[in-house]
Design a protein around this motif. Sequence first.
Motif, PDB file in Angstrom:
ATOM      1  N   ARG A 190       7.534   2.136  46.929  1.00 26.89           N
ATOM      2  CA  ARG A 190       7.996   0.749  47.015  1.00 26.89           C
ATOM      3  C   ARG A 190       7.008  -0.248  46.406  1.00 26.89           C
ATOM      4  O   ARG A 190       7.240  -1.438  46.441  1.00 26.89           O
ATOM      5  CB  ARG A 190       8.268   0.385  48.482  1.00 26.89           C
ATOM      6  N   THR A 207       2.943  -2.893  50.881  1.00 22.26           N
ATOM      7  CA  THR A 207       3.197  -2.272  52.168  1.00 22.26           C
ATOM      8  C   THR A 207       1.855  -2.071  52.855  1.00 22.26           C
ATOM      9  O   THR A 207       0.923  -1.533  52.259  1.00 22.26           O
ATOM     10  CB  THR A 207       3.906  -0.919  52.006  1.00 22.26           C
ATOM     11  N   ALA A 223       5.478   4.729  50.897  1.00 24.94           N
ATOM     12  CA  ALA A 223       5.097   3.338  50.622  1.00 24.94           C
ATOM     13  C   ALA A 223       4.803   3.138  49.148  1.00 24.94           C
ATOM     14  O   ALA A 223       5.157   2.103  48.566  1.00 24.94           O
ATOM     15  CB  ALA A 223       3.896   2.949  51.477  1.00 24.94           C
ATOM     16  N   GLN A 257       3.895   0.536  59.962  1.00 25.92           N
ATOM     17  CA  GLN A 257       4.173   0.130  58.597  1.00 25.92           C
ATOM     18  C   GLN A 257       4.876  -1.219  58.588  1.00 25.92           C
ATOM     19  O   GLN A 257       5.806  -1.449  59.361  1.00 25.92           O
ATOM     20  CB  GLN A 257       5.058   1.193  57.937  1.00 25.92           C
ATOM     21  N   GLU A 258       4.407  -2.114  57.713  1.00 24.86           N
ATOM     22  CA  GLU A 258       5.034  -3.429  57.550  1.00 24.86           C
ATOM     23  C   GLU A 258       4.683  -3.955  56.166  1.00 24.86           C
ATOM     24  O   GLU A 258       3.860  -3.375  55.467  1.00 24.86           O
ATOM     25  CB  GLU A 258       4.531  -4.393  58.625  1.00 24.86           C
ATOM     26  N   ARG A 259       5.309  -5.041  55.771  1.00 26.40           N
ATOM     27  CA  ARG A 259       4.949  -5.696  54.518  1.00 26.40           C
ATOM     28  C   ARG A 259       3.782  -6.632  54.794  1.00 26.40           C
ATOM     29  O   ARG A 259       3.635  -7.163  55.892  1.00 26.40           O
ATOM     30  CB  ARG A 259       6.118  -6.512  53.959  1.00 26.40           C
ATOM     31  N   THR A 260       2.923  -6.831  53.798  1.00 25.92           N
ATOM     32  CA  THR A 260       1.832  -7.793  53.956  1.00 25.92           C
ATOM     33  C   THR A 260       2.432  -9.186  54.082  1.00 25.92           C
ATOM     34  O   THR A 260       3.595  -9.411  53.743  1.00 25.92           O
ATOM     35  CB  THR A 260       0.869  -7.747  52.751  1.00 25.92           C
ATOM     36  N   VAL A 270       0.101  -0.472  47.984  1.00 26.40           N
ATOM     37  CA  VAL A 270      -0.151  -0.002  49.346  1.00 26.40           C
ATOM     38  C   VAL A 270      -1.538  -0.449  49.793  1.00 26.40           C
ATOM     39  O   VAL A 270      -2.509  -0.333  49.045  1.00 26.40           O
ATOM     40  CB  VAL A 270      -0.065   1.539  49.431  1.00 26.40           C
TER      41      VAL A 270
END
Length: 103
Positions: A44, A18, A41, A9-12, A47
Amino acid sequence: MADSYKIGQERTADGAATLLCIDGELDINARDDLRAAILGAVDRGDVVVDLGGTTFLDSEALGALIDGYNAAVSGGTGFRVIKATGVVARVLGVSGAGELFGS
């Protein structure tokens, strides 16, 4: 028995969503972890689920993806599935879920 999948999992790059990168086989053993990762996700924001490293997708894992999609729609956030290939793309296509997910 060791899990046959990995959920990263990471931010674009643009920070707008996410990104969940899924590697391995998504079956009933992955369902709960996949659902939890997606729902967390969605809380936040948008996704993006990258299935480029996914080699198998069964109905239980597909159900987790659909649950995530439904949660995103209910919460007013975006949900996309990208890079599905082979048998995974076929499952998404035959089930009609690929159209839901924008893949």
